[in-house]
Design a protein around this motif. Structure first.
Motif, PDB file in Angstrom:
ATOM      1  N   ALA A 125       0.826  -1.204   0.000  1.00  0.00           N
ATOM      2  CA  ALA A 125       0.000   0.000   0.000  1.00  0.00           C
ATOM      3  C   ALA A 125       0.861   1.255   0.000  1.00  0.00           C
ATOM      4  O   ALA A 125       0.549   2.228  -0.685  1.00  0.00           O
ATOM      5  CB  ALA A 125      -0.932  -0.006   1.215  1.00  0.00           C
ATOM      6  N   VAL A 126       1.949   1.248   0.741  1.00  0.00           N
ATOM      7  CA  VAL A 126       2.854   2.403   0.769  1.00  0.00           C
ATOM      8  C   VAL A 126       3.488   2.602  -0.594  1.00  0.00           C
ATOM      9  O   VAL A 126       3.582   3.725  -1.095  1.00  0.00           O
ATOM     10  CB  VAL A 126       3.933   2.224   1.868  1.00  0.00           C
ATOM     11  N   GLY A 131       0.856   3.973  -2.983  1.00  0.00           N
ATOM     12  CA  GLY A 131       0.600   5.376  -2.654  1.00  0.00           C
ATOM     13  C   GLY A 131       1.699   6.286  -3.168  1.00  0.00           C
ATOM     14  O   GLY A 131       1.432   7.371  -3.694  1.00  0.00           O
ATOM     15  N   LEU A 187       1.295   6.638  -6.974  1.00  0.00           N
ATOM     16  CA  LEU A 187       0.180   7.532  -7.308  1.00  0.00           C
ATOM     17  C   LEU A 187       0.541   8.983  -7.032  1.00  0.00           C
ATOM     18  O   LEU A 187       0.181   9.886  -7.796  1.00  0.00           O
ATOM     19  CB  LEU A 187      -1.064   7.139  -6.520  1.00  0.00           C
ATOM     20  N   LEU A 188       1.248   9.241  -5.957  1.00  0.00           N
ATOM     21  CA  LEU A 188       1.653  10.605  -5.625  1.00  0.00           C
ATOM     22  C   LEU A 188       2.603  11.154  -6.678  1.00  0.00           C
ATOM     23  O   LEU A 188       2.467  12.291  -7.129  1.00  0.00           O
ATOM     24  CB  LEU A 188       2.320  10.630  -4.244  1.00  0.00           C
TER      25      LEU A 188
END
Length: 66
Positions: free
Chosen positions: A23-24, A27, A30-31
């Protein structure tokens, strides 16, 4: 010697660690992707030997010809 409970608990902790790590990573991707500006897209037409360029607005132009 591990008991059945300890073995199950260890497995759950490992799975949770992998899920959080994934998940990290997702994320972060995506950032980064959300802050990148759109670039031109190049497409090769093997039939005609041309290379076409497409802008983010959808404009097509011939970039190179055979």
């Amino acid at each position: 010697m591990q008991t059945k409970f300890t073995s199950i608990f260890t497995s759950i902790i490992r799975i949770a660690g992998h899920s959080i790590g994934g998940a990290v990573c997702a994320g972060a991707i995506l950032l980064i992707a959300s802050s990148i500006q759109a670039q031109n897209l190049f497409e090769a037409d093997y039939g005609s030997g041309n290379v076409h360029e497409f802008t983010p607005g959808g404009t097509q132009s011939t970039f190179a010809r055979e």
